[in-house]
Scaffold this active site. Structure first.
Site, short mmCIF file in Angstrom:
data_model
loop_
_atom_site.label_atom_id
_atom_site.label_comp_id
_atom_site.label_asym_id
_atom_site.label_seq_id
_atom_site.Cartn_x
_atom_site.Cartn_y
_atom_site.Cartn_z
N TYR A 25 0.83 -1.21 0.00
CA TYR A 25 0.00 0.00 0.00
C TYR A 25 0.87 1.25 0.00
O TYR A 25 0.67 2.19 0.77
CB TYR A 25 -0.94 0.00 1.21
N GLY A 26 1.86 1.26 -0.90
CA GLY A 26 2.66 2.46 -1.10
C GLY A 26 1.89 3.44 -1.96
O GLY A 26 0.66 3.35 -2.09
N HIS A 108 4.94 -3.41 -13.19
CA HIS A 108 6.27 -3.30 -13.79
C HIS A 108 6.75 -4.72 -14.06
O HIS A 108 6.55 -5.62 -13.23
CB HIS A 108 7.22 -2.58 -12.84
N GLY A 134 1.36 6.97 -8.35
CA GLY A 134 0.06 6.62 -7.78
C GLY A 134 -0.77 7.80 -7.35
O GLY A 134 -2.01 7.78 -7.47
N GLU A 195 14.92 5.55 -17.18
CA GLU A 195 15.32 6.02 -15.86
C GLU A 195 16.82 6.32 -15.79
O GLU A 195 17.25 7.34 -15.25
CB GLU A 195 14.97 4.96 -14.81
N GLU A 227 19.78 28.62 -13.01
CA GLU A 227 19.89 28.40 -14.46
C GLU A 227 19.97 26.92 -14.86
O GLU A 227 19.52 26.57 -15.94
CB GLU A 227 21.13 29.13 -14.99
N GLU A 231 15.15 26.15 -13.26
CA GLU A 231 14.38 26.46 -14.47
C GLU A 231 14.12 25.25 -15.36
O GLU A 231 13.37 25.36 -16.34
CB GLU A 231 15.09 27.56 -15.27
N SER A 252 12.72 31.83 -26.01
CA SER A 252 13.24 32.89 -26.87
C SER A 252 13.96 32.31 -28.09
O SER A 252 14.42 31.16 -28.07
CB SER A 252 14.22 33.76 -26.08
#
Length: 330
Positions: A25-26, A108, A134, A195, A227, A231, A252
């Site tokens: 129950y994660g 998975h 989840g 990943e 930076e 962002e 930009s």
């Protein structure tokens, strides 16, 4: 192109008079269990007593039981614990209760694809993998929406594995967004590669390398953090909503030109060669064997990696700056 299923292709009636057992129950287990229950399906939850997740399950209205109890009662056993403990739980608590007509399910494919779990041939084995955490699976469901899911069938002993899997996906809201057909192999290998090379490993090292480059050149660490780390969310959000092309249209022209002309110097032929090497290690099972061995030996490398990473200057300056941003505080 992958085949895509939707709510109209699934029927929740296949779970009439049947029980779904959620093992773990994660975050993912909670989201799926609550959605299935809200869809009218019979759900039981297995979790370790006296753990935070056990208490969360109780507060959510479930009566958590031991994994072996859930396995005995359930017709579909969905394992939602972390990869490295699934095989242990399977051998100790689930295997003896896998009888003909039951199904073993995953979000998975790691343990099935790499042979850590080898179910008997007379049970169905399938996967429904939401493409989101989840908490998002739950929040989207509550809003009447859904998170796209992957569906894969490893064993179809009953002849109804796909119907059951699609109904499960519908029960957690996946059919509202789309359920994409794949295989255990494809899901597992692409997930691990993504990943390692891009989402976690690649992105983390890219941010730290950019931060280090600016700081070593004499720039203020606060500026370097803004930076090269802070962002990134702005760019990722644009890609998430509009794709790479759409992101480039919304930054930009200077940034777009720098993207085209300098990006390939960072992700160059050497980087791409290393990515292919990482993919080969995933495909061959080398990474899986290494990870299981790491857990068996008490995680010596994992713990060292974590400690060293947490001590990096980017973590210290990042915490200071985030504490100054009230909109981030819950």
């Amino acid at each position: 192109m992958a085949k895509i299923y939707y709510d109209k292709d699934a029927n929740l009636d296949v779970y009439k008079d049947r029980t779904i057992g959620i093992i773990g129950y994660g975050i993912q287990g909670r989201g799926q269990a609550l959605n299935l229950r809200d869809s009218g399906l019979n759900v039981i939850v297995a979790e370790l007593p006296d753990s935070p997740n056990y208490e969360t399950a109780k507060s959510d209205g479930f009566k958590p039981v031991e994994a072996k109890v859930a396995a005995k009662k359930a017709d579909v056993i969905m394992i939602l614990t972390q990869d490295h403990v699934q095989a242990i739980i399977y051998r100790k608590s689930l295997k003896r209760y896998l009888k003909k007509g039951k199904a073993l399910a995953f979000s998975h494919g790691f343990n099935i694809h790499f042979g850590q779990i080898k179910p008997p041939e007379d049970v169905d084995v399938w996967m429904i993998a939401p493409k989101g955490p989840g908490a998002l699976v739950r929040s989207q469901f509550e809003e009447g929406k859904g998170v796209p899911c992957l569906v894969a069938i490893h064993q179809d002993s009953s002849g109804n594995a796909l119907k059951d899997a699609l109904a499960y996906a519908k029960g957690i809201g996946g059919g509202r967004a789309g359920i994409f057909e794949t295989t255990f192999r494809e899901e597992t290998e692409t997930d691990l590669f993504g990943e390692q090379a891009v989402l976690c490993g690649g992105a983390s090292e890219l941010m730290k390398a950019g931060f280090d480059t600016l700081v070593e050149a004499g720039y203020a660490p606060e500026m370097a953090y803004f930076e090269c780390v802070h962002e990134l969310k702005l760019i990722v959000d644009l890609i998430y909503e509009h794709g790479i092309k759409g992101m480039r249209k919304r930054v930009s022209d200077t940034a777009e030109y720098g993207d085209y002309s300098r990006g390939p110097r960072i992700i160059n032929d050497r980087t791409r060669k290393e990515m292919k090497k990482i993919l080969t290690e995933v495909q061959s099972g080398k990474f899986a064997r290494e990870w299981m061995r790491e857990n068996k030996n008490g995680r010596p490398n994992f713990n060292t990696f974590r400690k060293d990473s947490e001590g990096h200057q980017v973590e210290k300056i990042g915490k200071t700056l985030r504490d100054m941003m009230p909109w981030m505080k819950k």
